[in-house]
Design an enzyme around this catalytic site. Structure first.
Site, PDB file in Angstrom:
ATOM      1  N   GLU A 138     -11.850   0.939   3.081  1.00  0.00           N
ATOM      2  CA  GLU A 138     -12.214   1.814   2.019  1.00  0.00           C
ATOM      3  C   GLU A 138     -12.560   0.968   0.873  1.00  0.00           C
ATOM      4  OE1 GLU A 138     -10.050   5.771  -0.190  1.00  0.00           O
ATOM      5  OE2 GLU A 138      -8.982   3.818  -0.013  1.00  0.00           O
ATOM      6  N   GLY A 271      -3.117  -2.093  -3.683  1.00  0.00           N
ATOM      7  CA  GLY A 271      -1.882  -2.056  -3.410  1.00  0.00           C
ATOM      8  C   GLY A 271      -1.375  -1.830  -1.824  1.00  0.00           C
ATOM      9  N   ALA A 272      -2.115  -0.974  -1.276  1.00  0.00           N
ATOM     10  CA  ALA A 272      -2.110  -0.387  -0.012  1.00  0.00           C
ATOM     11  C   ALA A 272      -3.143   0.417   0.525  1.00  0.00           C
ATOM     12  CB  ALA A 272      -0.598   0.458   0.166  1.00  0.00           C
ATOM     13  N   MET A 273      -3.170   0.512   1.717  1.00  0.00           N
ATOM     14  CA  MET A 273      -4.376   1.243   2.322  1.00  0.00           C
ATOM     15  C   MET A 273      -3.857   2.278   3.530  1.00  0.00           C
ATOM     16  SD  MET A 273      -7.491   2.363   2.355  1.00  0.00           S
ATOM     17  CE  MET A 273      -7.918   3.463   3.665  1.00  0.00           C
ATOM     18  N   GLU A 274      -4.252   3.437   3.424  1.00  0.00           N
ATOM     19  CA  GLU A 274      -3.541   4.546   4.102  1.00  0.00           C
ATOM     20  C   GLU A 274      -4.148   4.639   5.703  1.00  0.00           C
ATOM     21  OE1 GLU A 274      -6.815   6.819   1.723  1.00  0.00           O
ATOM     22  OE2 GLU A 274      -5.382   5.329   1.517  1.00  0.00           O
ATOM     23  N   ASN A 275      -4.886   3.563   6.338  1.00  0.00           N
ATOM     24  CA  ASN A 275      -5.415   3.720   7.580  1.00  0.00           C
ATOM     25  C   ASN A 275      -4.667   4.427   8.580  1.00  0.00           C
ATOM     26  OD1 ASN A 275      -7.116   1.488   6.907  1.00  0.00           O
ATOM     27  ND2 ASN A 275      -5.308   0.222   6.989  1.00  0.00           N
ATOM     28  N   HIS A 307       3.330   7.472  -1.107  1.00  0.00           N
ATOM     29  CA  HIS A 307       1.913   7.633  -1.338  1.00  0.00           C
ATOM     30  C   HIS A 307       1.014   7.658  -0.054  1.00  0.00           C
ATOM     31  CE1 HIS A 307      -1.535   7.443  -4.303  1.00  0.00           C
ATOM     32  NE2 HIS A 307      -2.110   6.723  -3.209  1.00  0.00           N
ATOM     33  N   GLU A 308       1.071   6.682   0.661  1.00  0.00           N
ATOM     34  CA  GLU A 308       0.316   6.315   1.518  1.00  0.00           C
ATOM     35  C   GLU A 308       0.619   7.139   2.820  1.00  0.00           C
ATOM     36  OE1 GLU A 308      -2.211   4.319   1.021  1.00  0.00           O
ATOM     37  OE2 GLU A 308      -1.274   3.702  -0.919  1.00  0.00           O
ATOM     38  N   HIS A 311      -1.140  10.464   2.458  1.00  0.00           N
ATOM     39  CA  HIS A 311      -2.358  10.485   2.760  1.00  0.00           C
ATOM     40  C   HIS A 311      -2.650  10.722   4.537  1.00  0.00           C
ATOM     41  CE1 HIS A 311      -4.925   9.296  -0.758  1.00  0.00           C
ATOM     42  NE2 HIS A 311      -3.927   8.136  -0.856  1.00  0.00           N
TER      43      HIS A 311
END
Length: 879
Positions: A138, A271-275, A307-308, A311
Site C-alpha cells: 500500500e 505503523g502497521a498494514m492491514e494485509n 485499527h488493522e 480493515h
C-alpha cells in the site's frame, strides 16, 4: 508508448481475475526472481495489454498470452516500460480477441531498502546479522514485486508459492497447503485467497518465534516476532483474539479467512498494514514488554491492532474504488478502533482521548493548504501525501459526528447492511451514504458532502437574544482570516442539564433555536457540541460564557466538555478553541493564560495532557517574542502542573489507573523541560541508578522519557557524559520502544553542537530508516537553525534514502514548521524550488504556511501590553 504516458488509471479493456504467483528471494544477494500467470478477461479486442510494473527486469522471452477458448498463443512484438508512470505495455502484432485468457510473465528484481514493494529488513540472531524479506504494497507498490493491475478496483484471487531456505518461516495471506523440500530449499504453496486488491497481498520470509491462540469462533490467530521476543506478543494476541469476534458481531458478518497472522517487522515505514490475513506491524505497534514498555505503549498496541483488524472488513472485504476514497478506509478504521478498545478496556476512557484525534484534524484542517477529505488523486505519485491527519483524524471525527447524529443503533445496522451489500467488491463514499440514508431516513449524502468534498470547518458563534439562541457559522482559518466555506452542521445543545437536550441541522449561514421550550433553558447554562462529537469550534457570547463558567466551577460538565470548556468564560468557551483563537491572533495570550490558571488542581488525564501541549507552544512563542518573560512563564506552568505531579509521584501505585500511569510520564517530562530543578534532580538521580542496574524499579518505563529529557538539558560540549550514557543504553537495548524514547531525546539539548551530533547520528547505520522520525520530533528550539542547515546539507542523501515514501515529508514538516519569520519561510521556498517533487509539494506548502502563522503570532505577542504584568503576577502568586 506516448499514448500511455501520464495516465492516472489503467485502461479497462483487460480485467485480471486470478494471479498464480511464484517468488524465489535470495536473502544473501537481496535479489529475487519470479513468474506470474494472470487469468484475465479481455473485454475489448486489443493490440495492447497495459499493467503496472516498477523496478523490475522483465524477461521478455518469457512473456506470452494464451486465449483460453482457442488455445492460440500470442507473443508480444514489444515489451515497453513507461518508467515515470510505472506502466508496462505489451504490444502484440495482431489483436487479442475478447474472452478469457492467461498472461505469463517472468521477472526479477532487488529486495530494496526503501521499506516498500518487496524489501529487506534486518535483524540479529545469535549475534549474526540476518535479512528477512517483507512486502509493503500500500498504496501502489505491489508493482515493485510482480507485474499486476495495481489499482484497488482490480480485485482478483491469488495463489502464491514461495521458494525459500528450509530453516525459514514463510508466510502469506492464506494458510500453507503444501510444503516440498528439495535440498536446502523448500517450496511453500498457500491456499488460494478470496478476491482482494493487490495492495493487500503480503509475503514475509525470515526466522520467527510465534504465539498462538483461537477466537471464540475457532479462528487461529498467531503473533510472529524475532526469536527471543515471543513473550512480548502476548498482549497483542489477547487483543486480537477478543477483537475479531467483536467485529464479527458489530458488522454482522464473519471474518472470512481461516487464519489471522500478525507479524512484527524490524524495519517498517508506517505503523502497521492491514494485509488480508497477514497484518504487518512496526515492533512498537505490536510488542509490549511488561517491564520496559510504558502505559502509552500498551494503549498504542491495543488501538493499532484494533485499527488493522477493522480493515479486514472495512477495506479488505469491502474496498475503496480508488484512492480518492482512502479516507473511508482509514477514517473509519480509526473511529472503530476506539469503539473496540473501549469495549475491551472501558477503564481507559478512550473516547475522551479521542478528543486528541479531533484536535489534530482541526489543526491541520485550519490551514489554507489543507485538502478535502475526498481529494482528487490524479497519479500514483500523489497518494502518499494523503495518508495524513485529514484522512485519518478528520475522517474519524466526521464519522463519529455522523454516528452521534443518526444514533448508535441505526449507524451500526446501516454499516452491517453496507458490508453485506458490497462484500468482495469495491465501493465509493457515495455508496456508504446511500445505505445510511436509506436506513435512517436522514439526508446523509447532503449532510456529509458538505464535510468530505470541501476542506476546512466552521466556527459556530452563538448568542442569546429575546429568549432565543442565535447561531452563525463562518469558515475558520488558523491565519486569522475567514474562508468562504459553508457546512450543514449537526448542532447538539444541552440546557442546564445533560438530560435536557436539543439537536438540529444548521443548514444556512445563520439560524436560531427557542430556549423557552426547554425547562429552565432561558436562564441556565447552554453547551453546544455536546461531548465534542461535532467537527467544529464554538464561540459563545459573554452572557453564555459566564453561565458556563459557573457550571464548570460547580463540576456540572462531563470530562469531555471540561476538556474544551477549560476557558469557557472567554470568547470561545472551549480550551482548544481558545488556544486556536489565540494562535489565529483572535484573542490575547494574557486571556488564555489567565484562564489556564483556573485549572491549577486538575487531575484528569485528557485535560492535563492538553494543557502540557499548550505549555510547550506558549513557552516556545514567548522565547521567540519576549524572552525576558520566559522564566516567569515557565514558572507559571511549573506551578500549574506541580499539584498533579506531586499527587502522582515518581513511583507507580498499587491499583492505579492506566491513565494515571500515562499522565505521570507526561507531567514529569513537562516539568523537566520547563526547568523545574527538583524534578530534574530526581530524574538524574534515578537515571544514574538505572545506568548501574537496568532492572531497577527506580526508573519504570513510564518515567524514562522524563529522565532522558532531564539528562539532555544538562549536556553541553564540555559535559557530554549524559549524551554518551544515553547512547550506551540505546546500543544495549533491543526494545524498539526504548530506542524510540532515546532517539526522541537526543536532539532536545539546548546546545546546538550536541543537536548537530544527534542529527548526524540519525543518518548513521546505527539508526533504522524507520526510526529517524523519532529523533526529528525531539529537536530543541535552540537547535532549529542547526537542524535547518543540517537538512540542507544532507538533503541529497535524505532524498535518496526516504524520498520514495511518505517519511520524507516528516523531515520537512518537523524542521521547517517551527520557524517564525517571513525571511525563513522565503528561504525554505527558495531552497525547495529546485527540489520539488509531487510527494512533498503539499507538505512544504503547509509547513511554510505554519511559519507565516507563527510569525504573525510572535508579533501579536510582542504588541500585547498587559502580558508582562499578568505573567509576573501569576508566576509568583501564592495559593
Amino acid at each position: 508508448m506516448d499514448r500511455f504516458k501520464g495516465q492516472a488509471r489503467l485502461p479497462k479493456f483487460a480485467i485480471p481475475k486470478k494471479y498464480d504467483l511464484n517468488l524465489t528471494p535470495d536473502l544473501s544477494s537481496c535479489t529475487f526472481t519470479g513468474s506470474v500467470q494472470i487469468s484475465i478477461d479481455v473485454v475489448d479486442d486489443t493490440e495492447f495489454l497495459v499493467l503496472n510494473a516498477a523496478d523490475l527486469s522483465i524477461h521478455e522471452n518469457s512473456v506470452w498470452f494464451k486465449n483460453q477458448r482457442s488455445g492460440q498463443e500470442f507473443r508480444p512484438t514489444e515489451v515497453a516500460a513507461v518508467v515515470e508512470d510505472e506502466i508496462l505495455v505489451l504490444v502484440f502484432e495482431g489483436k487479442i480477441p475478447r474472452g478469457e485468457g492467461v498472461l505469463g510473465i517472468g521477472f526479477s528484481g532487488t529486495l530494496n531498502d526503501q521499506m516498500k514493494g518487496f524489501y529487506k529488513s534486518t535483524y540479529e540472531h545469535n549475534g549474526e546479522k540476518k535479512n528477512m524479506a517483507v512486502t509493503q504494497f500500500e498504496p501502489a507498490d505491489a508493482r515493485r514485486c510482480f507485474p499486476c493491475w495495481d489499482e484497488p478496483a482490480f480485485k482478483a484471487m491469488f495463489k502464491i508459492t514461495l521458494e525459500v531456505p528450509t530453516e525459514l518461516v514463510a508466510l502469506s495471506n492464506m494458510p500453507v497447503i503444501q510444503e516440498t523440500v528439495s535440498g536446502s530449499l523448500k517450496s511453500v504453496s498457500f491456499e488460494e485467497s478470496p478476491i482482494m486488491s493487490t495492495y493487500l497481498v503480503a509475503v514475509v520470509i525470515g526466522l520467527f518465534d510465534y504465539l498462538e491462540d483461537f477466537t471464540s469462533d475457532g479462528t487461529k490467530v498467531r503473533v510472529y516476532c524475532q526469536p527471543g521476543k515471543g513473550n512480548q506478543g502476548k498482549f497483542a494476541l489477547e487483543v486480537a483474539v477478543k477483537t475479531l469476534p467483536l467485529y464479527t458481531r458489530y458488522f454482522d458478518t464473519p471474518y472470512v479467512l481461516p487464519k489471522l497472522d500478525m507479524v512484527a517487522i524490524p524495519d517498517f515505514a508506517a505503523g502497521a498494514m492491514e494485509n488480508y490475513g497477514l497484518v504487518t506491524y512496526r515492533e512498537t505497534a505490536l510488542l509490549y514488554d511488561d517491564r520496559h514498555s510504558a502505559a502509552a505503549n500498551k494503549q498504542r498496541v491495543a488501538t493499532v491492532v484494533a485499527h488493522e483488524l477493522a480493515h479486514q472488513w472495512f477495506g479488505n472485504l469491502v474496498t475503496m474504488e480508488w484512492w480518492t476514497h482512502l479516507w473511508l478506509n482509514e477514517g473509519f478504521a480509526t473511529w472503530v478502533s476506539y469503539l473496540a478498545t473501549d469495549g475491551l478496556f472501558p477503564e481507559w476512557k478512550i473516547w475522551t482521548q479521542f478528543l486528541d484525534e479531533s484536535t489534530d484534524g482541526l489543526r491541520l484542517d485550519a490551514l489554507a493548504e489543507s485538502h478535502p477529505i475526498e481529494v482528487d488523486v490524479n497519479h500514483a505519485s500523489e497518494i502518499d501525501e494523503i495518508f495524513d491527519a485529514i484522512s485519518y483524524r478528520k475522517g474519524a471525527s466526521v464519522i463519529r459526528m455522523l454516528q452521534s447524529y443518526l444514533g448508535a443503533e441505526c449507524f451500526q445496522r446501516s454499516l452491517a447492511s453496507y458490508i453485506k451489500k458490497y462484500a468482495c467488491s469495491n465501493a465509493k463514499t457515495e455508496d456508504l451514504w446511500a445505505v445510511l440514508e436509506e436506513e435512517s431516513g436522514e439526508p446523509v449524502k447532503m449532510l456529509m458532502n458538505s464535510w468530505t468534498k470541501q476542506q476546512g470547518y466552521p466556527v459556530v458563534s452563538v448568542k442569546v437574544k429575546d429568549q432565543k439562541l442565535e447561531f452563525e457559522q463562518s469558515h475558520f482559518l488558523a491565519s486569522g482570516s475567514h474562508g468562504d466555506g459553508q457546512w450543514i452542521v449537526p448542532i447538539t445543545i444541552c440546557f442546564g442539564s445533560y438530560d435536557t437536550r436539543a439537536n438540529f441541522l444548521l443548514q444556512a449561514k445563520s439560524g436560531n433555536h427557542d430556549m423557552a421550550k426547554h425547562s429552565g433553558g432561558s436562564n441556565s447554562w447552554v453547551k453546544l457540541n455536546v461531548d465534542q462529537t461535532g467537527f467544529y469550534r464554538v464561540k459563545y457570547d459573554d452572557e453564555l460564557a459566564a453561565r458556563l463558567r459557573c457550571a464548570i466551577e460547580s463540576k456540572q460538565l462531563s470530562t469531555a466538555d471540561r476538556y474544551e470548556l477549560l476557558t469557557a468564560f472567554t470568547i470561545t468557551g472551549i480550551l482548544d478553541d481558545a488556544f486556536a483563537l489565540w494562535m489565529a491572533c483572535k484573542q490575547s495570550l494574557s486571556t488564555l493564560i489567565l484562564l489556564v490558571n483556573a485549572y491549577r488542581e486538575e487531575l484528569e488525564y485528557i485535560v492535563l495532557s492538553h494543557l502540557i501541549s499548550v505549555s510547550y507552544k506558549i513557552t516556545t512563542v514567548i522565547a521567540d517574542a519576549t524572552p525576558e518573560l520566559l522564566d516567569n512563564v515557565k514558572q507559571f506552568f511549573i506551578n500549574l502542573l506541580q499539584h498533579s505531579a506531586a499527587k502522582l509521584g515518581w513511583e507507580p501505585k498499587s491499583g492505579e489507573s492506566h491513565l494515571d500511569a500515562m499522565l505521570r510520564g507526561e507531567l514529569l517530562t513537562a516539568l523537566c523541560l520547563l526547568g523545574h530543578d527538583e524534578t530534574k534532580n530526581e530524574a538524574l538521580r534515578r537515571f544514574n541508578a538505572y545506568l548501574e542496574d537496568r532492572n531497577t524499579a527506580l526508573l519504570p518505563a513510564d518515567t524514562r522519557k522524563a529522565a532522558y529529557m532531564a539528562v539532555m538539558q544538562r549536556v553541553s560540549t564540555s559535559n557530554r557524559s549524559g549524551y554518551d550514557s544515553l547512547l550506551r543504553v540505546y546500543r544495549e537495548t533491543d526494545l524498539s520502544q526504548e530506542k524510540g524514547r532515546i532517539l526522541s531525546s537526543l536532539a532536545s539539548s539546548p546546545n546546538p553542537d550536541i543537536v548537530l551530533e544527534a542529527l548526524n547520528f540519525l543518518l548513521s547505520s546505527e539508526v533504522r530508516n524507520q526510526d529517524v522520525i523519532f529523533g526529528l520530533h525531539g529537536i530543541s528550539r535552540e537547535g532549529r537553525e542547526t537542524a535547518w542547515e543540517w537538512l540542507k546539507d544532507n538533503w541529497d542523501q535524505i532524498s535518496r534514502r526516504w524520498g520514495s515514501g511518505f517519511l520524507i515529508g516528516r523531515f520537512i514538516g518537523t524542521v521547517v514548521s517551527p520557524f517564525c519569520t517571513v525571511a525563513k519561510a522565503e528561504e525554505a521556498e527558495a531552497f525547495f524550488a529546485t527540489r520539488m517533487k509531487p510527494s512533498i509539494k503539499r507538505t512544504l506548502k503547509q509547513s511554510i504556511e505554519k511559519v507565516h502563522i507563527n510569525a504573525k503570532l510572535i508579533q501579536s505577542v510582542r504588541d500585547e501590553k498587559s502580558l508582562s504584568e499578568v505573567v509576573e503576577d501569576l508566576a509568583y502568586r501564592k495559593y
